[in-house]
Design a protein around this motif. Structure first.
Motif, PDB file in Angstrom:
ATOM      1  N   PHE A   1     -26.099  21.885 -27.086  1.00  0.00           N
ATOM      2  CA  PHE A   1     -27.261  20.640 -27.679  1.00  0.00           C
ATOM      3  C   PHE A   1     -26.266  19.709 -28.018  1.00  0.00           C
ATOM      4  CE2 PHE A   1     -30.783  24.144 -27.443  1.00  0.00           C
ATOM      5  CZ  PHE A   1     -30.135  24.760 -27.237  1.00  0.00           C
ATOM      6  N   SER A   2     -27.377  18.766 -28.675  1.00  0.00           N
ATOM      7  CA  SER A   2     -26.892  17.351 -29.189  1.00  0.00           C
ATOM      8  C   SER A   2     -26.235  17.529 -30.278  1.00  0.00           C
ATOM      9  CB  SER A   2     -27.986  16.164 -29.473  1.00  0.00           C
ATOM     10  OG  SER A   2     -28.718  17.094 -29.996  1.00  0.00           O
ATOM     11  N   HIS A   3     -26.458  18.130 -30.916  1.00  0.00           N
ATOM     12  CA  HIS A   3     -25.838  18.885 -32.450  1.00  0.00           C
ATOM     13  C   HIS A   3     -24.470  19.878 -32.742  1.00  0.00           C
ATOM     14  CE1 HIS A   3     -28.588  21.650 -32.243  1.00  0.00           C
ATOM     15  NE2 HIS A   3     -27.784  22.689 -32.809  1.00  0.00           N
ATOM     16  N   ALA A   4     -23.410  20.218 -30.988  1.00  0.00           N
ATOM     17  CA  ALA A   4     -22.929  20.488 -31.016  1.00  0.00           C
ATOM     18  C   ALA A   4     -21.605  20.216 -30.390  1.00  0.00           C
ATOM     19  CB  ALA A   4     -22.370  21.897 -29.379  1.00  0.00           C
ATOM     20  N   ARG A   5     -20.283  20.779 -31.711  1.00  0.00           N
ATOM     21  CA  ARG A   5     -18.530  20.067 -31.760  1.00  0.00           C
ATOM     22  C   ARG A   5     -18.304  20.468 -31.386  1.00  0.00           C
ATOM     23  NH1 ARG A   5     -19.991  20.672 -38.502  1.00  0.00           N
ATOM     24  NH2 ARG A   5     -20.323  22.784 -37.342  1.00  0.00           N
ATOM     25  N   MET A   6     -17.598  19.797 -30.315  1.00  0.00           N
ATOM     26  CA  MET A   6     -16.492  19.466 -29.714  1.00  0.00           C
ATOM     27  C   MET A   6     -16.014  18.763 -29.877  1.00  0.00           C
ATOM     28  SD  MET A   6     -18.365  21.987 -26.235  1.00  0.00           S
ATOM     29  CE  MET A   6     -18.952  20.376 -25.533  1.00  0.00           C
ATOM     30  N   ILE A   7     -14.282  19.437 -29.360  1.00  0.00           N
ATOM     31  CA  ILE A   7     -13.040  18.202 -28.916  1.00  0.00           C
ATOM     32  C   ILE A   7     -12.485  17.759 -27.868  1.00  0.00           C
ATOM     33  CG2 ILE A   7     -11.991  20.331 -31.107  1.00  0.00           C
ATOM     34  CD1 ILE A   7     -10.088  20.884 -28.464  1.00  0.00           C
ATOM     35  N   HIS A   8     -13.444  17.567 -27.086  1.00  0.00           N
ATOM     36  CA  HIS A   8     -13.668  17.528 -25.969  1.00  0.00           C
ATOM     37  C   HIS A   8     -14.874  16.637 -25.568  1.00  0.00           C
ATOM     38  CE1 HIS A   8      -9.528  18.755 -24.763  1.00  0.00           C
ATOM     39  NE2 HIS A   8     -10.156  20.143 -24.921  1.00  0.00           N
ATOM     40  N   SER A   9     -14.621  15.021 -25.137  1.00  0.00           N
ATOM     41  CA  SER A   9     -15.858  14.274 -25.067  1.00  0.00           C
ATOM     42  C   SER A   9     -16.556  13.878 -23.234  1.00  0.00           C
ATOM     43  CB  SER A   9     -15.877  13.167 -25.531  1.00  0.00           C
ATOM     44  OG  SER A   9     -14.304  12.314 -24.491  1.00  0.00           O
ATOM     45  N   SER A  10     -15.878  14.757 -22.709  1.00  0.00           N
ATOM     46  CA  SER A  10     -15.798  15.473 -21.042  1.00  0.00           C
ATOM     47  C   SER A  10     -15.105  15.922 -19.864  1.00  0.00           C
ATOM     48  CB  SER A  10     -15.961  13.291 -20.429  1.00  0.00           C
ATOM     49  OG  SER A  10     -14.449  13.312 -20.260  1.00  0.00           O
ATOM     50  N   ALA A  11     -15.739  16.115 -19.663  1.00  0.00           N
ATOM     51  CA  ALA A  11     -14.797  17.065 -18.910  1.00  0.00           C
ATOM     52  C   ALA A  11     -13.554  16.283 -18.275  1.00  0.00           C
ATOM     53  CB  ALA A  11     -15.382  16.654 -17.569  1.00  0.00           C
ATOM     54  N   SER A  12     -13.418  14.470 -17.755  1.00  0.00           N
ATOM     55  CA  SER A  12     -12.073  14.287 -17.202  1.00  0.00           C
ATOM     56  C   SER A  12     -11.682  14.463 -19.500  1.00  0.00           C
ATOM     57  CB  SER A  12     -12.116  12.803 -17.170  1.00  0.00           C
ATOM     58  OG  SER A  12     -13.575  11.980 -18.162  1.00  0.00           O
ATOM     59  N   ASP A  13     -12.015  13.784 -19.579  1.00  0.00           N
ATOM     60  CA  ASP A  13     -11.023  14.472 -20.693  1.00  0.00           C
ATOM     61  C   ASP A  13      -9.991  15.675 -21.189  1.00  0.00           C
ATOM     62  OD1 ASP A  13     -10.330  13.333 -23.655  1.00  0.00           O
ATOM     63  OD2 ASP A  13     -11.787  14.750 -24.809  1.00  0.00           O
ATOM     64  N   TRP A  14     -11.274  16.936 -21.121  1.00  0.00           N
ATOM     65  CA  TRP A  14     -10.220  18.577 -20.790  1.00  0.00           C
ATOM     66  C   TRP A  14      -9.936  18.294 -20.176  1.00  0.00           C
ATOM     67  CZ3 TRP A  14      -9.553  22.944 -21.906  1.00  0.00           C
ATOM     68  CH2 TRP A  14      -9.578  23.673 -21.214  1.00  0.00           C
ATOM     69  N   LEU A  15      -9.653  17.739 -19.012  1.00  0.00           N
ATOM     70  CA  LEU A  15      -8.966  18.199 -17.607  1.00  0.00           C
ATOM     71  C   LEU A  15      -7.641  17.396 -17.827  1.00  0.00           C
ATOM     72  CD1 LEU A  15     -10.869  17.757 -14.367  1.00  0.00           C
ATOM     73  CD2 LEU A  15      -9.662  19.902 -15.059  1.00  0.00           C
ATOM     74  N   SER A  16      -7.936  15.908 -18.167  1.00  0.00           N
ATOM     75  CA  SER A  16      -6.697  15.109 -18.719  1.00  0.00           C
ATOM     76  C   SER A  16      -5.960  15.122 -20.121  1.00  0.00           C
ATOM     77  CB  SER A  16      -6.618  14.197 -18.672  1.00  0.00           C
ATOM     78  OG  SER A  16      -7.868  12.956 -20.220  1.00  0.00           O
ATOM     79  N   ALA A  17      -6.535  16.075 -20.743  1.00  0.00           N
ATOM     80  CA  ALA A  17      -6.165  16.787 -22.611  1.00  0.00           C
ATOM     81  C   ALA A  17      -4.581  17.677 -21.839  1.00  0.00           C
ATOM     82  CB  ALA A  17      -6.336  17.498 -22.918  1.00  0.00           C
ATOM     83  N   PRO A  18      -3.260  17.050 -22.711  1.00  0.00           N
ATOM     84  CA  PRO A  18      -2.047  17.243 -22.411  1.00  0.00           C
ATOM     85  C   PRO A  18      -1.929  18.892 -23.191  1.00  0.00           C
ATOM     86  CG  PRO A  18      -1.924  15.716 -24.332  1.00  0.00           C
ATOM     87  CD  PRO A  18      -3.341  15.671 -23.410  1.00  0.00           C
ATOM     88  N   ARG A  19      -2.755  19.067 -24.163  1.00  0.00           N
ATOM     89  CA  ARG A  19      -2.682  20.400 -24.773  1.00  0.00           C
ATOM     90  C   ARG A  19      -4.033  21.003 -25.123  1.00  0.00           C
ATOM     91  NH1 ARG A  19       0.865  16.541 -27.397  1.00  0.00           N
ATOM     92  NH2 ARG A  19       2.717  16.703 -27.803  1.00  0.00           N
TER      93      ARG A  19
END
Length: 620
Positions: A322-340
């Motif tokens: 939901f719109s109020h969920a707080r996560m450390i990744h803002s998108s799928a590409s952000d997740w896939l490119s994350a070095p950690r």
């Protein structure tokens, strides 16, 4: 009630795998037809089942998947093998003796329509809405039109062959019902190996009785046809099928049923010189439209954002973000490119948290932090060891050795063996049956509560430690099923969830109704100690005593925790859902059960984030 879910976006890789699956299954009709030139249809199915099982079992063992054990689960698998393999394979093969392969493939595409009809009959959450009813009716019209209304009264071999093909689709639909009711919690590849084995146990003896002993002087073309249908379109196809589900969702994978028929028609025309009646081609569009409507699709009307929406109990993306969920990744590409990459799994025990964590750990790049292991080795290690020593001191022989420091007693806890923790927790009730006095049991529950909270609070330190000390770039936290007991999911500022969600992507591994039923059956067979919130435990204990009329000292410990387990599941499920709503996302256990590698897992999470964040933006 089924919930509206957005179809997962199909990547190019997913389309390629779906197309490959359609080619493999489309070619199976030709391969069966070639094999039928020399052997009977029952032996064709017998070969298909036995050689597919021979390929699948080594894969199951290599992946270290749990094996089916016990007469009940094997009975379930044999029935599934009959409904999903033996009966439909046999009817389709028999029908191909009298009907063109392309026509059989067109009729086979009605499987999705019958699946919706039987789901509505057997499941309360799959009601037959007006739109679904229209889709089912359209599908039946297509069936009658392809067969030809006049053929239904003549019952010539051609008509019977077409009716056999329809019987196969009905059997497939019943297999879907059986799987949902009886096969929850079994890894898909284990189920595939088990049901092909079940089909072999049925068809090989039947073939021997009806068609005689097996032939060994087979022509090369026959051998090639049998190898294709058993190894290619059964064993290999199952492996691809579950991989496509993992990256594309179970809703999108149904598209393959509409892609198989054109492949089979083309091969029948080119290789066998077949010609189909014009009505077969004219009726073919009925199935895409019928499938779209009967599975809750738009029947041509698109929802906002250009994606078709459908109510479904199958997963086609995360259901809660939901719109109020707080996560450390803002998108799928952000997740896939994350070095950690850092993730935390939560949910009921038995749904795959540890299985996926072990898969990631074996990849070599992921540090696996087990909350239960940390509890047993650090925060409750001395309590567990002291309890074992206390029992040993009751034995004179061991007492003397302990007092003289001649022996050492300690727990041999591991990621795969957490028995020392659960044994210490124990069960309340009759001491003669291994039970603990209720007050002692409550004290140990409180010790575990404090230990689990401490282990969870240690997580950020282990995130840093995993990389700084051991060089692991990625981190997975495998929590216990009781995490939901120590947090307040209604409080958006819950300190523990806030701490964890700042460090990791929170993923609820969500079980289906079938999983819940299987967990309860599994627990009934081997009840294990659990941790409960103090209020829940006290109410459960008082309710049990009132219901049974037993004094505390006469309570059967196993009977009490069996009685409590189902209530604990019902108590925890909405808490997990709220945790996912506020701090992360939900991914069904089915989507994670067939993973082969860390890359597969990353792809599933990327698809989940992409679909869920897109839905959240549209709702906003």
């Amino acid at each position: 009630m089924p919930r509206m879910t957005a179809q997962k976006t199909m990547t190019n890789a997913a389309w390629a795998q779906l197309g490959l699956l359609a080619l493999i299954w489309g070619g199976s009709f030709l391969a069966v037809r070639v094999a039928l030139d020399q052997i009977g249809p029952i032996w064709v199915v017998g070969h298909r089942a036995i050689w597919a099982a021979a390929v699948l079992w080594p894969v199951v063992l290599l992946r270290r998947l749990p094996l089916p054990r016990g007469a009940r689960i094997w009975g379930v698998l044999i029935i599934m093998g009959a409904l999903n393999n033996a009966i439909p394979f046999g009817l389709l093969a028999w029908g191909q003796q009298h009907v063109e392969t392309g026509l059989i493939a067109i009729l086979n595409a009605a499987t999705a329509v019958f699946g919706v009809l039987f789901a509505a009959i057997f499941f309360a959450d799959e009601r037959l809405s007006a739109r679904k009813a229209f889709g089912v009716g359209l599908g039946f019209f297509g069936v009658i039109w392809v067969i030809g209304p006049s053929a239904l009264s003549g019952f010539d071999p051609g008509a019977l062959g077409q009716i056999a093909a329809i019987g196969a689709t009905i059997s497939y639909a019943l297999a879907g019902v059986w799987a949902r009711k009886m096969m929850g919690g079994l890894p898909p590849l284990t189920a595939a190996a088990g049901m092909t084995t079940g089909a072999a146990l049925i068809m090989v003896p039947l073939a021997w009785i009806v068609e005689g002993p097996p032939m060994f002087d087979l022509a090369p073309a026959t051998i090639a046809g049998l190898a294709y249908v058993s190894i290619g379109s059964t064993a290999l196809a199952y492996l691809i099928y579950y991989r496509v589900i993992a990256v594309a969702g179970s809703g999108n994978v149904l598209l393959v049923t509409l892609m198989v028929a054109p492949v089979a028609i083309l091969l029948g025309v080119v290789v066998l010189g077949e010609t189909l009646p014009p009505r077969a081609y004219a009726a073919s569009p009925c199935w895409p439209a019928a499938s779209r409507c009967s599975t809750g699709g738009s029947c041509g009307v698109r929802a906002h954002g250009g994606r078709h929406l459908r109510p479904s109990s199958d997963w086609t993306g995360p259901r809660r973000l939901f719109s109020h969920a707080r996560m450390i990744h803002s998108s799928a590409s952000d997740w896939l490119s994350a070095p950690r990459k850092r993730v935390l799994f939560f949910g009921m025990s038995g749904l795959g948290k540890t299985h996926v964590s072990n898969l990631l750990r074996r990849s070599g790049d992921w540090f696996h932090y087990s909350i239960d292991y940390r509890i047993g080795t650090r925060h409750m290690g001395e309590l567990i060891a002291d309890n074992a020593k206390r029992e040993a001191m009751k034995v004179p022989f061991l007492r003397e050795l302990l007092l003289s420091d001649s022996i050492y007693i300690g727990s041999n806890i591991s990621f795969d063996n957490l028995a020392p923790v659960s044994t210490y927790l124990g069960k309340p009730g009759d001491p003669a049956k291994g039970g603990l006095p209720f007050e002692t049991y409550r004290q140990r529950q409180e010790q575990f509560r404090r230990a689990e909270i401490a282990a969870l609070e240690d997580t950020p330190w282990f995130v840093e430690r995993g990389e700084a000390l051991y060089g692991y770039p990625h981190f997975v936290c495998d929590t216990g099923g009781s995490i939901c007991e120590w947090v307040d999911p209604d409080d958006p500022h819950d300190p523990l969830m806030t701490l964890l969600s700042k460090e990791m992507l929170m993923i609820w591994i969500e079980g289906s109704e079938a999983h819940t039923e299987e967990l309860i059956r599994r627990f009934d067979r081997a009840p294990k100690p659990m941790a409960y919130s103090p209020d829940f435990l006290l109410k459960a204990w008082h309710d049990y005593l009132a219901e049974t009329g037993l004094p505390e000292a006469r309570v059967d410990p196993d009977a009490f925790i069996r009685w409590t387990y189902g209530r604990a599941l019902a108590h925890r499920q909405p808490r997990y859902a709220k945790m996912a709503e506020r701090w992360g996302l939900a991914i069904p256990a089915e989507a994670l059960s067939g993973l082969d590698s860390a890359a597969d897992f990353e792809a599933v999470v990327a698809e989940a984030l992409d679909a869920a964040l897109g839905k959240s933006r549209r709702e906003a």
